[in-house]
Design an enzyme around this catalytic site. Sequence first.
Site, PDB file in Angstrom:
ATOM      1  N   THR A  75       0.813  -1.209   0.000  1.00 46.28           N
ATOM      2  CA  THR A  75       0.000   0.000   0.000  1.00 46.28           C
ATOM      3  C   THR A  75       0.855   1.271   0.000  1.00 46.28           C
ATOM      4  O   THR A  75       0.445   2.296  -0.522  1.00 46.28           O
ATOM      5  CB  THR A  75      -0.963   0.016   1.207  1.00 46.28           C
ATOM      6  OG1 THR A  75      -1.876   1.095   1.068  1.00 46.28           O
ATOM      7  CG2 THR A  75      -0.207   0.127   2.510  1.00 46.28           C
ATOM      8  N   THR A 233       0.026  -0.497  13.699  1.00 50.15           N
ATOM      9  CA  THR A 233      -0.022  -1.370  12.526  1.00 50.15           C
ATOM     10  C   THR A 233       0.290  -0.568  11.266  1.00 50.15           C
ATOM     11  O   THR A 233      -0.023  -1.007  10.159  1.00 50.15           O
ATOM     12  CB  THR A 233      -1.409  -2.030  12.388  1.00 50.15           C
ATOM     13  OG1 THR A 233      -2.425  -1.009  12.348  1.00 50.15           O
ATOM     14  CG2 THR A 233      -1.696  -2.977  13.535  1.00 50.15           C
ATOM     15  N   ALA A 234       0.929   0.598  11.435  1.00 50.65           N
ATOM     16  CA  ALA A 234       1.196   1.492  10.297  1.00 50.65           C
ATOM     17  C   ALA A 234       2.653   1.368   9.862  1.00 50.65           C
ATOM     18  O   ALA A 234       2.994   0.508   9.035  1.00 50.65           O
ATOM     19  CB  ALA A 234       0.840   2.928  10.674  1.00 50.65           C
ATOM     20  N   ARG A 235       3.525   2.205  10.406  1.00 48.32           N
ATOM     21  CA  ARG A 235       4.956   2.152  10.128  1.00 48.32           C
ATOM     22  C   ARG A 235       5.710   2.366  11.443  1.00 48.32           C
ATOM     23  O   ARG A 235       5.347   3.226  12.250  1.00 48.32           O
ATOM     24  CB  ARG A 235       5.361   3.221   9.103  1.00 48.32           C
ATOM     25  CG  ARG A 235       4.926   2.918   7.680  1.00 48.32           C
ATOM     26  CD  ARG A 235       5.665   1.720   7.111  1.00 48.32           C
ATOM     27  NE  ARG A 235       5.336   1.427   5.724  1.00 48.32           N
ATOM     28  CZ  ARG A 235       4.387   0.591   5.323  1.00 48.32           C
ATOM     29  NH1 ARG A 235       3.645  -0.043   6.232  1.00 48.32           N
ATOM     30  NH2 ARG A 235       4.167   0.371   4.042  1.00 48.32           N
ATOM     31  N   ASP A 259       2.960  -4.220  15.223  1.00 46.09           N
ATOM     32  CA  ASP A 259       3.112  -5.107  14.066  1.00 46.09           C
ATOM     33  C   ASP A 259       4.269  -4.641  13.187  1.00 46.09           C
ATOM     34  O   ASP A 259       4.687  -5.371  12.291  1.00 46.09           O
ATOM     35  CB  ASP A 259       1.817  -5.135  13.246  1.00 46.09           C
ATOM     36  CG  ASP A 259       1.884  -6.129  12.104  1.00 46.09           C
ATOM     37  OD1 ASP A 259       2.175  -7.309  12.370  1.00 46.09           O
ATOM     38  OD2 ASP A 259       1.654  -5.727  10.940  1.00 46.09           O
ATOM     39  N   GLU A 264      13.206  -3.450   9.772  1.00 43.71           N
ATOM     40  CA  GLU A 264      12.613  -4.731   9.405  1.00 43.71           C
ATOM     41  C   GLU A 264      13.433  -5.352   8.278  1.00 43.71           C
ATOM     42  O   GLU A 264      13.957  -4.629   7.435  1.00 43.71           O
ATOM     43  CB  GLU A 264      11.157  -4.541   8.965  1.00 43.71           C
ATOM     44  CG  GLU A 264      10.241  -4.002  10.058  1.00 43.71           C
ATOM     45  CD  GLU A 264       8.811  -3.786   9.572  1.00 43.71           C
ATOM     46  OE1 GLU A 264       8.524  -4.069   8.379  1.00 43.71           O
ATOM     47  OE2 GLU A 264       7.978  -3.327  10.361  1.00 43.71           O
ATOM     48  N   HIS A 286       5.191  -7.832  11.192  1.00 45.47           N
ATOM     49  CA  HIS A 286       4.560  -7.124  10.067  1.00 45.47           C
ATOM     50  C   HIS A 286       3.642  -8.056   9.276  1.00 45.47           C
ATOM     51  O   HIS A 286       3.815  -8.272   8.069  1.00 45.47           O
ATOM     52  CB  HIS A 286       5.622  -6.507   9.150  1.00 45.47           C
ATOM     53  CG  HIS A 286       5.100  -5.341   8.363  1.00 45.47           C
ATOM     54  ND1 HIS A 286       5.914  -4.335   7.919  1.00 45.47           N
ATOM     55  CD2 HIS A 286       3.850  -5.016   7.944  1.00 45.47           C
ATOM     56  CE1 HIS A 286       5.196  -3.436   7.267  1.00 45.47           C
ATOM     57  NE2 HIS A 286       3.928  -3.841   7.269  1.00 45.47           N
ATOM     58  N   ALA A 288      -0.041  -7.910   9.803  1.00 44.03           N
ATOM     59  CA  ALA A 288      -1.441  -7.490   9.885  1.00 44.03           C
ATOM     60  C   ALA A 288      -2.133  -7.513   8.521  1.00 44.03           C
ATOM     61  O   ALA A 288      -3.330  -7.761   8.422  1.00 44.03           O
ATOM     62  CB  ALA A 288      -1.530  -6.088  10.492  1.00 44.03           C
ATOM     63  N   TRP A 289      -1.361  -7.273   7.488  1.00 42.70           N
ATOM     64  CA  TRP A 289      -1.906  -7.191   6.132  1.00 42.70           C
ATOM     65  C   TRP A 289      -2.126  -8.551   5.487  1.00 42.70           C
ATOM     66  O   TRP A 289      -2.727  -8.650   4.422  1.00 42.70           O
ATOM     67  CB  TRP A 289      -0.903  -6.432   5.241  1.00 42.70           C
ATOM     68  CG  TRP A 289       0.434  -7.122   5.208  1.00 42.70           C
ATOM     69  CD1 TRP A 289       1.430  -7.037   6.140  1.00 42.70           C
ATOM     70  CD2 TRP A 289       0.906  -8.049   4.227  1.00 42.70           C
ATOM     71  NE1 TRP A 289       2.494  -7.828   5.793  1.00 42.70           N
ATOM     72  CE2 TRP A 289       2.197  -8.469   4.626  1.00 42.70           C
ATOM     73  CE3 TRP A 289       0.363  -8.546   3.036  1.00 42.70           C
ATOM     74  CZ2 TRP A 289       2.954  -9.373   3.883  1.00 42.70           C
ATOM     75  CZ3 TRP A 289       1.118  -9.445   2.291  1.00 42.70           C
ATOM     76  CH2 TRP A 289       2.397  -9.851   2.722  1.00 42.70           C
TER      77      TRP A 289
END
Length: 314
Positions: A75, A233-235, A259, A264, A286, A288-289
């Site tokens: 995204t 859960t963003a960055r 998350d 990373e 990471h 969640a997506w």
Amino acid sequence: MLHDVVFLDRDGFAESVLIKELPFPHRWTAYDYTAPEQMVERLTGATIAITSGVPITVQQLEQLPALQMISLAMTGTDVVDLDYCRQRGIQVSNVPGYGTHAVAEHALAMIFELLRNVGRYHQLLMDVRAGRRALNSTYFDYPIRDIRGKVLGIIGHGPIAQRLAELAARLEMDVYFFDRDGHYQGERYLSLEQLLRRSDVVSINCPLTAQTRHMIGREQFSWMKHDAVLINTARGAVINEPDLIHALETGQIGGAALDVLSNEPITLDEPLLQLAASHNLILNPHIAWSSAEATQGLMDTALDNVSAFVSHAS
């Protein structure tokens, strides 16, 4: 024209995710993962690159004159320099909103875990079973708090933030927003300080930009309630992570669930990984997506973007 299409990191998707055939003449190459030092060699001669998160730097792009398009199976767009790509005429596409439901549900799951402590009580019983804890009739090791009636403060106003707000409202949480651009007004929109002081749960659902980098740091933690919990859960870099560690170690806030991290993939020397063993901190890699439904839709759209580019360029 025969396009040379290179997928840089197939391991970014589960094996169950299907890759449909592209409807134009092409040569397809997929790698499990591409390290920075492998990038130029693997993309030399390629006209189209697909990545689910491997960064492509300006220095690398300067050595790839054949590259015409980068399809980001994600995204965000922070893994490439958009200004440079525009100057070079390289089209960059992404897949905004593909994980709206998945990420919002994951954030909600983290809220439940932090407030209800389901996993920690499961581990407690495993410790009892292994003889590391005494068998009792009742346990009060971890606080259990109701979701209903809690104040949820959401930093952001995009599709994920809106979906999380919708789900939380159905649980009778009281939802407020911080909109950093000030486009929205009303009683549900607060300043960042007001939101942090009022909220029992704070969820970060905004992109990483120059303005949001380290938006949550020592001063902001000082505004939060001592039993408030933070969800990200963003960055990762929206949070100043050393300041988060200080806030957790000193009991300045009640807990956190992340998350995403600034660095990373996670490494064994990550300070937050060490802290998670002894504090109210949940770490996820990471994911969640990555529901089955969301990832298949993501892959389909990333490939559709490639097909649309070739169709338009023909």
